[in-house]
Scaffold this motif. Sequence first.
Motif, PDB file in Angstrom:
ATOM      1  N   ARG A  87       0.842  -1.182   0.000  1.00  0.00           N
ATOM      2  CA  ARG A  87       0.000   0.000   0.000  1.00  0.00           C
ATOM      3  C   ARG A  87       0.883   1.240   0.000  1.00  0.00           C
ATOM      4  O   ARG A  87       1.687   1.435   0.916  1.00  0.00           O
ATOM      5  N   LEU A  88       0.719   2.037  -1.042  1.00  0.00           N
ATOM      6  CA  LEU A  88       1.439   3.298  -1.136  1.00  0.00           C
ATOM      7  C   LEU A  88       0.585   4.430  -0.576  1.00  0.00           C
ATOM      8  O   LEU A  88      -0.640   4.406  -0.698  1.00  0.00           O
ATOM      9  N   SER A  89       1.268   5.399  -0.028  1.00  0.00           N
ATOM     10  CA  SER A  89       0.587   6.570   0.517  1.00  0.00           C
ATOM     11  C   SER A  89       1.145   7.828  -0.130  1.00  0.00           C
ATOM     12  O   SER A  89       2.340   7.895  -0.429  1.00  0.00           O
ATOM     13  N   CYS A  90       0.285   8.795  -0.357  1.00  0.00           N
ATOM     14  CA  CYS A  90       0.698  10.089  -0.902  1.00  0.00           C
ATOM     15  C   CYS A  90       0.061  11.176  -0.060  1.00  0.00           C
ATOM     16  O   CYS A  90      -1.167  11.213   0.092  1.00  0.00           O
ATOM     17  N   ALA A  91       0.899  12.051   0.462  1.00  0.00           N
ATOM     18  CA  ALA A  91       0.413  13.149   1.297  1.00  0.00           C
ATOM     19  C   ALA A  91       0.846  14.478   0.720  1.00  0.00           C
ATOM     20  O   ALA A  91       2.015  14.652   0.367  1.00  0.00           O
ATOM     21  N   ALA A  92      -0.100  15.402   0.635  1.00  0.00           N
ATOM     22  CA  ALA A  92       0.186  16.749   0.147  1.00  0.00           C
ATOM     23  C   ALA A  92       0.065  17.740   1.297  1.00  0.00           C
ATOM     24  O   ALA A  92      -0.811  17.603   2.151  1.00  0.00           O
ATOM     25  N   SER A  93       0.927  18.728   1.285  1.00  0.00           N
ATOM     26  CA  SER A  93       0.884  19.760   2.325  1.00  0.00           C
ATOM     27  C   SER A  93       1.275  21.098   1.713  1.00  0.00           C
ATOM     28  O   SER A  93       1.767  21.164   0.591  1.00  0.00           O
ATOM     29  N   GLY A  94       1.070  22.158   2.477  1.00  0.00           N
ATOM     30  CA  GLY A  94       1.385  23.494   1.981  1.00  0.00           C
ATOM     31  C   GLY A  94       0.125  24.181   1.489  1.00  0.00           C
ATOM     32  O   GLY A  94      -0.915  24.120   2.125  1.00  0.00           O
ATOM     33  N   SER A  95       0.191  24.787   0.333  1.00  0.00           N
ATOM     34  CA  SER A  95      -0.935  25.556  -0.221  1.00  0.00           C
ATOM     35  C   SER A  95      -1.915  24.648  -0.955  1.00  0.00           C
ATOM     36  O   SER A  95      -2.196  24.816  -2.146  1.00  0.00           O
ATOM     37  N   THR A  96      -2.456  23.695  -0.212  1.00  0.00           N
ATOM     38  CA  THR A  96      -3.368  22.727  -0.825  1.00  0.00           C
ATOM     39  C   THR A  96      -4.763  23.313  -0.994  1.00  0.00           C
ATOM     40  O   THR A  96      -5.139  24.277  -0.314  1.00  0.00           O
ATOM     41  N   ILE A  97      -5.502  22.719  -1.897  1.00  0.00           N
ATOM     42  CA  ILE A  97      -6.860  23.138  -2.207  1.00  0.00           C
ATOM     43  C   ILE A  97      -7.752  21.908  -2.128  1.00  0.00           C
ATOM     44  O   ILE A  97      -7.369  20.840  -2.607  1.00  0.00           O
ATOM     45  N   SER A  98      -8.918  22.065  -1.531  1.00  0.00           N
ATOM     46  CA  SER A  98      -9.766  20.899  -1.304  1.00  0.00           C
ATOM     47  C   SER A  98     -10.249  20.262  -2.601  1.00  0.00           C
ATOM     48  O   SER A  98     -10.419  19.048  -2.668  1.00  0.00           O
ATOM     49  N   ILE A  99     -10.451  21.064  -3.626  1.00  0.00           N
ATOM     50  CA  ILE A  99     -10.869  20.506  -4.913  1.00  0.00           C
ATOM     51  C   ILE A  99      -9.608  20.217  -5.714  1.00  0.00           C
ATOM     52  O   ILE A  99      -8.945  21.124  -6.221  1.00  0.00           O
ATOM     53  N   ASN A 100      -9.254  18.948  -5.787  1.00  0.00           N
ATOM     54  CA  ASN A 100      -8.007  18.572  -6.449  1.00  0.00           C
ATOM     55  C   ASN A 100      -8.135  17.190  -7.070  1.00  0.00           C
ATOM     56  O   ASN A 100      -9.121  16.486  -6.847  1.00  0.00           O
ATOM     57  N   VAL A 101      -7.146  16.840  -7.823  1.00  0.00           N
ATOM     58  CA  VAL A 101      -7.034  15.499  -8.389  1.00  0.00           C
ATOM     59  C   VAL A 101      -5.653  14.980  -8.023  1.00  0.00           C
ATOM     60  O   VAL A 101      -4.648  15.671  -8.233  1.00  0.00           O
ATOM     61  N   MET A 102      -5.622  13.788  -7.468  1.00  0.00           N
ATOM     62  CA  MET A 102      -4.338  13.190  -7.126  1.00  0.00           C
ATOM     63  C   MET A 102      -4.175  11.929  -7.945  1.00  0.00           C
ATOM     64  O   MET A 102      -5.092  11.103  -8.044  1.00  0.00           O
ATOM     65  N   THR A 103      -3.009  11.805  -8.556  1.00  0.00           N
ATOM     66  CA  THR A 103      -2.778  10.767  -9.548  1.00  0.00           C
ATOM     67  C   THR A 103      -1.487  10.030  -9.259  1.00  0.00           C
ATOM     68  O   THR A 103      -0.469  10.653  -8.958  1.00  0.00           O
ATOM     69  N   TRP A 104      -1.539   8.729  -9.388  1.00  0.00           N
ATOM     70  CA  TRP A 104      -0.338   7.898  -9.302  1.00  0.00           C
ATOM     71  C   TRP A 104       0.158   7.600 -10.712  1.00  0.00           C
ATOM     72  O   TRP A 104      -0.628   7.208 -11.586  1.00  0.00           O
ATOM     73  N   TYR A 105       1.454   7.791 -10.898  1.00  0.00           N
ATOM     74  CA  TYR A 105       2.144   7.400 -12.117  1.00  0.00           C
ATOM     75  C   TYR A 105       3.250   6.424 -11.720  1.00  0.00           C
ATOM     76  O   TYR A 105       3.629   6.326 -10.558  1.00  0.00           O
ATOM     77  N   ARG A 106       3.783   5.739 -12.711  1.00  0.00           N
ATOM     78  CA  ARG A 106       4.957   4.908 -12.472  1.00  0.00           C
ATOM     79  C   ARG A 106       5.879   4.972 -13.676  1.00  0.00           C
ATOM     80  O   ARG A 106       5.442   5.211 -14.798  1.00  0.00           O
ATOM     81  N   GLN A 107       7.138   4.730 -13.389  1.00  0.00           N
ATOM     82  CA  GLN A 107       8.140   4.725 -14.456  1.00  0.00           C
ATOM     83  C   GLN A 107       9.103   3.581 -14.211  1.00  0.00           C
ATOM     84  O   GLN A 107       9.810   3.563 -13.193  1.00  0.00           O
ATOM     85  N   ALA A 108       9.101   2.646 -15.125  1.00  0.00           N
ATOM     86  CA  ALA A 108      10.029   1.518 -15.070  1.00  0.00           C
ATOM     87  C   ALA A 108      11.307   1.887 -15.816  1.00  0.00           C
ATOM     88  O   ALA A 108      11.295   2.771 -16.674  1.00  0.00           O
ATOM     89  N   PRO A 109      12.408   1.221 -15.505  1.00  0.00           N
ATOM     90  CA  PRO A 109      13.677   1.527 -16.179  1.00  0.00           C
ATOM     91  C   PRO A 109      13.542   1.422 -17.693  1.00  0.00           C
ATOM     92  O   PRO A 109      13.024   0.423 -18.219  1.00  0.00           O
ATOM     93  N   GLY A 110      13.978   2.469 -18.368  1.00  0.00           N
ATOM     94  CA  GLY A 110      13.955   2.462 -19.815  1.00  0.00           C
ATOM     95  C   GLY A 110      12.606   2.708 -20.448  1.00  0.00           C
ATOM     96  O   GLY A 110      12.461   2.631 -21.669  1.00  0.00           O
TER      97      GLY A 110
END
Length: 116
Positions: free
Chosen positions: A19-42
């Motif tokens: 299970r991965l977790s992603c936390a945002a902080s700072g000048s956050t806005i309640s209406i947002n979209v959070m997206t997971w990407y991945r990049q494999a070698p090459g």
Amino acid sequence: QVHVVESGGGLVQPGGSLRLSCAASGSTISINVMTWYRQAPGKERELVASIGSVGSTTYADAVKGRFTISRENANRVYLQMNSLKFEDTAVYYCKYGAPRLLRDFWGQGTQVTVSS
């Protein structure tokens, strides 16, 4: 400015879960979209899953039925990864975006390695 931090990566055997977790902080806005990407070698970075403010989700075909994206609150999301395969090995990145922001914000990534 929004600071994005991913966590939860690691080494897992095929068929296992993480299970991965992603936390945002700072000048956050309640209406947002959070997206997971991945990049494999090459390979190019690819979208894995996305979740909007009201919980609407999108998944890449390669992970449908195995991965689940969810929200704990406006600034934290999770990516539950089950039935992991060798080809899921990659650095997983979280992107924070919002209509009111001028740009998207990315985390540093977390490594997921699926190996026997």
